[in-house]
Design a protein around this motif. Structure first.
Motif, PDB file in Angstrom:
ATOM      1  N   LYS A   1       0.803  -1.218   0.000  1.00 35.05           N
ATOM      2  CA  LYS A   1       0.000   0.000   0.000  1.00 35.05           C
ATOM      3  C   LYS A   1       0.837   1.270   0.000  1.00 35.05           C
ATOM      4  CE  LYS A   1      -2.465  -1.119   3.653  1.00 35.05           C
ATOM      5  NZ  LYS A   1      -3.461  -1.008   4.766  1.00 35.05           N
ATOM      6  N   LYS A   2       2.030   1.217   0.577  1.00 36.69           N
ATOM      7  CA  LYS A   2       2.724   2.464   0.897  1.00 36.69           C
ATOM      8  C   LYS A   2       4.113   2.634   0.287  1.00 36.69           C
ATOM      9  CE  LYS A   2       0.148   2.820   5.212  1.00 36.69           C
ATOM     10  NZ  LYS A   2       0.169   2.751   6.701  1.00 36.69           N
ATOM     11  N   ILE A   3       4.719   1.569  -0.200  1.00 34.74           N
ATOM     12  CA  ILE A   3       6.120   1.638  -0.599  1.00 34.74           C
ATOM     13  C   ILE A   3       6.382   2.667  -1.700  1.00 34.74           C
ATOM     14  CG2 ILE A   3       5.956  -0.237  -2.291  1.00 34.74           C
ATOM     15  CD1 ILE A   3       8.947   0.576   0.060  1.00 34.74           C
ATOM     16  N   GLU A   4       5.455   2.836  -2.636  1.00 36.40           N
ATOM     17  CA  GLU A   4       5.679   3.751  -3.753  1.00 36.40           C
ATOM     18  C   GLU A   4       5.537   5.216  -3.355  1.00 36.40           C
ATOM     19  OE1 GLU A   4       6.942   2.853  -6.514  1.00 36.40           O
ATOM     20  OE2 GLU A   4       6.835   0.705  -6.024  1.00 36.40           O
ATOM     21  N   LYS A   5       5.054   5.478  -2.143  1.00 38.14           N
ATOM     22  CA  LYS A   5       4.807   6.862  -1.730  1.00 38.14           C
ATOM     23  C   LYS A   5       5.869   7.408  -0.790  1.00 38.14           C
ATOM     24  CE  LYS A   5      -0.199   6.365  -2.279  1.00 38.14           C
ATOM     25  NZ  LYS A   5      -1.527   6.443  -1.618  1.00 38.14           N
TER      26      LYS A   5
ATOM     27  N   ALA B   1      12.743   8.023  -1.685  1.00 40.95           N
ATOM     28  CA  ALA B   1      13.472   7.049  -2.506  1.00 40.95           C
ATOM     29  C   ALA B   1      14.539   6.292  -1.722  1.00 40.95           C
ATOM     30  CB  ALA B   1      14.111   7.767  -3.705  1.00 40.95           C
ATOM     31  N   LYS B   2      15.290   6.999  -0.870  1.00 40.30           N
ATOM     32  CA  LYS B   2      16.315   6.330  -0.066  1.00 40.30           C
ATOM     33  C   LYS B   2      15.681   5.375   0.942  1.00 40.30           C
ATOM     34  CE  LYS B   2      19.826   9.965  -0.471  1.00 40.30           C
ATOM     35  NZ  LYS B   2      20.663  10.966   0.263  1.00 40.30           N
ATOM     36  N   ASP B   3      14.563   5.795   1.517  1.00 41.23           N
ATOM     37  CA  ASP B   3      13.849   4.924   2.456  1.00 41.23           C
ATOM     38  C   ASP B   3      13.296   3.699   1.733  1.00 41.23           C
ATOM     39  OD1 ASP B   3      14.323   6.603   4.607  1.00 41.23           O
ATOM     40  OD2 ASP B   3      12.453   7.714   4.349  1.00 41.23           O
ATOM     41  N   LYS B   4      12.859   3.901   0.509  1.00 41.54           N
ATOM     42  CA  LYS B   4      12.331   2.790  -0.286  1.00 41.54           C
ATOM     43  C   LYS B   4      13.383   1.703  -0.476  1.00 41.54           C
ATOM     44  CE  LYS B   4      10.125   1.814  -4.742  1.00 41.54           C
ATOM     45  NZ  LYS B   4       9.643   2.411  -6.013  1.00 41.54           N
ATOM     46  N   LEU B   5      14.615   2.108  -0.724  1.00 43.02           N
ATOM     47  CA  LEU B   5      15.697   1.131  -0.897  1.00 43.02           C
ATOM     48  C   LEU B   5      15.948   0.339   0.384  1.00 43.02           C
ATOM     49  CD1 LEU B   5      18.299   3.197  -2.968  1.00 43.02           C
ATOM     50  CD2 LEU B   5      16.951   1.243  -3.766  1.00 43.02           C
ATOM     51  N   LEU B   6      15.974   1.033   1.525  1.00 41.95           N
ATOM     52  CA  LEU B   6      16.201   0.366   2.808  1.00 41.95           C
ATOM     53  C   LEU B   6      15.087  -0.626   3.121  1.00 41.95           C
ATOM     54  CD1 LEU B   6      17.401   3.378   5.027  1.00 41.95           C
ATOM     55  CD2 LEU B   6      18.807   1.485   4.194  1.00 41.95           C
ATOM     56  N   VAL B   7      13.846  -0.188   2.933  1.00 46.53           N
ATOM     57  CA  VAL B   7      12.692  -1.036   3.266  1.00 46.53           C
ATOM     58  C   VAL B   7      12.615  -2.236   2.329  1.00 46.53           C
ATOM     59  CG1 VAL B   7      10.166  -1.120   3.395  1.00 46.53           C
ATOM     60  CG2 VAL B   7      11.393   0.874   4.277  1.00 46.53           C
TER      61      VAL B   7
ATOM     62  N   MET C   1       9.810  -1.559   9.054  1.00 51.79           N
ATOM     63  CA  MET C   1       8.404  -1.179   9.192  1.00 51.79           C
ATOM     64  C   MET C   1       8.287   0.230   9.766  1.00 51.79           C
ATOM     65  SD  MET C   1       5.222  -2.001   8.710  1.00 51.79           S
ATOM     66  CE  MET C   1       4.245  -3.474   9.058  1.00 51.79           C
ATOM     67  N   ASN C   2       9.171   0.579  10.677  1.00 52.82           N
ATOM     68  CA  ASN C   2       9.163   1.936  11.220  1.00 52.82           C
ATOM     69  C   ASN C   2       9.540   2.963  10.161  1.00 52.82           C
ATOM     70  OD1 ASN C   2       8.948   2.557  14.436  1.00 52.82           O
ATOM     71  ND2 ASN C   2       9.346   0.395  14.027  1.00 52.82           N
ATOM     72  N   ILE C   3      10.469   2.605   9.296  1.00 50.09           N
ATOM     73  CA  ILE C   3      10.793   3.510   8.183  1.00 50.09           C
ATOM     74  C   ILE C   3       9.577   3.668   7.276  1.00 50.09           C
ATOM     75  CG2 ILE C   3      12.206   3.858   6.130  1.00 50.09           C
ATOM     76  CD1 ILE C   3      14.412   2.246   7.495  1.00 50.09           C
ATOM     77  N   LEU C   4       8.974   2.548   6.924  1.00 47.62           N
ATOM     78  CA  LEU C   4       7.829   2.569   6.005  1.00 47.62           C
ATOM     79  C   LEU C   4       6.714   3.468   6.527  1.00 47.62           C
ATOM     80  CD1 LEU C   4       6.393   1.372   3.471  1.00 47.62           C
ATOM     81  CD2 LEU C   4       5.521  -0.438   4.976  1.00 47.62           C
ATOM     82  N   GLN C   5       6.331   3.278   7.789  1.00 39.53           N
ATOM     83  CA  GLN C   5       5.185   4.012   8.321  1.00 39.53           C
ATOM     84  C   GLN C   5       5.503   5.488   8.547  1.00 39.53           C
ATOM     85  OE1 GLN C   5       2.469   2.711   8.087  1.00 39.53           O
ATOM     86  NE2 GLN C   5       2.518   0.534   8.537  1.00 39.53           N
ATOM     87  N   THR C   6       6.670   5.769   9.113  1.00 37.25           N
ATOM     88  CA  THR C   6       6.993   7.171   9.392  1.00 37.25           C
ATOM     89  C   THR C   6       7.328   7.947   8.135  1.00 37.25           C
ATOM     90  OG1 THR C   6       9.270   6.497   9.918  1.00 37.25           O
ATOM     91  CG2 THR C   6       7.758   6.745  11.765  1.00 37.25           C
ATOM     92  N   SER C   7       7.987   7.315   7.191  1.00 35.53           N
ATOM     93  CA  SER C   7       8.289   7.974   5.919  1.00 35.53           C
ATOM     94  C   SER C   7       7.004   8.237   5.137  1.00 35.53           C
ATOM     95  CB  SER C   7       9.254   7.116   5.100  1.00 35.53           C
ATOM     96  OG  SER C   7       9.696   7.805   3.950  1.00 35.53           O
ATOM     97  N   TYR C   8       6.057   7.305   5.260  1.00 42.56           N
ATOM     98  CA  TYR C   8       4.760   7.479   4.603  1.00 42.56           C
ATOM     99  C   TYR C   8       4.008   8.666   5.207  1.00 42.56           C
ATOM    100  CZ  TYR C   8      -0.014   6.478   3.052  1.00 42.56           C
ATOM    101  OH  TYR C   8      -1.282   6.579   2.527  1.00 42.56           O
ATOM    102  N   ILE C   9       4.006   8.752   6.540  1.00 49.11           N
ATOM    103  CA  ILE C   9       3.358   9.888   7.207  1.00 49.11           C
ATOM    104  C   ILE C   9       4.006  11.197   6.753  1.00 49.11           C
ATOM    105  CG2 ILE C   9       3.036  11.036   9.442  1.00 49.11           C
ATOM    106  CD1 ILE C   9       2.782   8.202  10.672  1.00 49.11           C
ATOM    107  N   LYS C  10       5.313  11.199   6.702  1.00 48.10           N
ATOM    108  CA  LYS C  10       6.045  12.407   6.303  1.00 48.10           C
ATOM    109  C   LYS C  10       5.717  12.800   4.867  1.00 48.10           C
ATOM    110  CE  LYS C  10      10.687  14.383   6.429  1.00 48.10           C
ATOM    111  NZ  LYS C  10      12.090  14.171   6.862  1.00 48.10           N
ATOM    112  N   ALA C  11       5.517  11.824   4.004  1.00 49.21           N
ATOM    113  CA  ALA C  11       5.262  12.097   2.590  1.00 49.21           C
ATOM    114  C   ALA C  11       3.818  12.502   2.320  1.00 49.21           C
ATOM    115  CB  ALA C  11       5.611  10.869   1.750  1.00 49.21           C
ATOM    116  N   THR C  12       2.885  12.059   3.154  1.00 50.62           N
ATOM    117  CA  THR C  12       1.465  12.257   2.870  1.00 50.62           C
ATOM    118  C   THR C  12       0.762  13.200   3.835  1.00 50.62           C
ATOM    119  OG1 THR C  12       0.891  10.291   4.169  1.00 50.62           O
ATOM    120  CG2 THR C  12       1.263   9.987   1.798  1.00 50.62           C
ATOM    121  N   ASP C  13       1.445  13.593   4.908  1.00 48.93           N
ATOM    122  CA  ASP C  13       0.819  14.447   5.913  1.00 48.93           C
ATOM    123  C   ASP C  13       1.896  15.310   6.552  1.00 48.93           C
ATOM    124  OD1 ASP C  13      -1.063  15.552   7.620  1.00 48.93           O
ATOM    125  OD2 ASP C  13      -1.946  13.614   8.158  1.00 48.93           O
TER     126      ASP C  13
END
Length: 329
Positions: free
Chosen positions: A168-172, A175-181, A286-298
């Protein structure tokens, strides 16, 4: 859903002084002296009130919580107290643990607990010492032995939901976080979760959910996401949320203190030990995914930035089985 605006969590009711006064009246807590909002946590609106009879912790439950979830939380806290876990006592009126307060044509659901005089561990701004880590491990072991008998709970942050959250969230995310996750996500295919021992887990033993009181005792708070999960997740979450420092050697040492102390009370098997590094890496990712997603969308906020930084640090630690030193004692 995570709300950046704390008041949005409680129907935008902003007359918090009036709420505190009503709580004092309902619970016979004496005259209100002052109230203070605690800006830690992703879900509820928490505050401390000082009255003529003492200090109390007030949890105004998020407006999104259904009644069943509210009662689930109360039941968990009461069972944890009976299990002698270091958790704050819940106050009741006429046998009721939740106070429904009507204010500004809105209903607020409130839980009142003892206030533990001390410091939220997240705010200590220091690494934890040996005794503190051992105390945390002991409380974790107690929790994992309790049969809470509550329904399962879908938590976006739990790694058993990593695959669905990733899709649901990886594409949002950045980019650097995407590689780590993505790197860690691939490791999950090596783990058979059905082979792990199960138990009820707090599932969120991190610094912001721990209080160090003025006598040096550790208290556990916020059981909102307690769930029936592989118990190795409990251990790995605490390794991430309690043991990480800016020094790899110190971090590994802290993790081994936690693992060995926990193992004294709940003996780990070989499958749990061998897969613990991967589970830790997944929790970091998972912490990167969720927090990076929050940062990108809110709109982001301080605590979100902290856990994003910790997630990156956890993945970059490159924890391996060679780092785990289990004592023979």
């Amino acid at each position: 859903m995570e709300y950046v605006n704390f008041y949005e969590r409680i129907h935008n009711v902003k007359n918090i002084k009036m709420v505190a006064e009503k709580v004092c009246q309902h619970y016979s807590l004496g005259e209100l002296i002052n109230q203070k909002h605690i800006e830690i946590g992703y879900e509820d609106f928490n505050m401390i009130i000082s009255t003529s009879t003492g200090e109390y912790f007030i949890k105004i439950l998020n407006k999104s919580r259904p009644k069943s979830e509210q009662m689930r939380l109360v039941n968990i806290l009461e069972k944890a107290i009976k299990g002698e876990v270091q958790v704050p006592k819940i106050h009741q009126v006429n046998g009721e643990s939740i106070f429904e307060l009507e204010i500004d044509n809105k209903t607020l659901n409130i839980i009142v607990m003892d206030y533990i005089k001390g410091t939220n561990v997240l705010l200590l701004n220091r690494d934890l010492n040996y005794n503190e880590i051992c105390s945390i491990a002991k409380e974790m072991a107690k929790i994992n032995k309790i049969d809470f008998q509550v329904e399962s709970y879908y938590d976006e942050w739990t790694i058993t939901n990593f695959e669905s959250e990733y899709k649901k969230k990886i594409e949002k995310i950045d980019a650097k976080d995407k590689l780590l996750v993505s790197k860690v996500y691939e490791q999950m295919s090596k783990v058979d979760f059905s082979k792990f021992k199960m138990s009820y887990t707090h599932a969120d033993i991190i610094k912001s959910n721990l209080i160090l009181d003025d006598e040096g005792k550790i208290w556990v708070i916020d059981f909102s996401v307690l769930n029936y999960l592989p118990r190795v997740i409990e251990l790995a979450v605490a390794m991430f949320g309690v043991c990480l420092t800016n020094d790899r050697e110190v971090s590994i040492n802290n993790m081994n203190i936690l693992i060995n102390e926990y193992n004294k009370y709940n003996k780990l098997d070989s499958y749990e030990i061998n897969n613990l590094p991967i589970i830790f890496n997944c929790i970091s990712a998972m912490n990167i995914l969720q927090t990076s997603y929050i940062k990108a969308t809110d709109e982001t906020f301080e605590e979100n930035e902290h856990w994003l930084s910790e997630g990156r640090k956890g993945v970059e630690l490159n924890l391996s089985i060679e780092d785990i030193k289990l004592s023979n004692d």
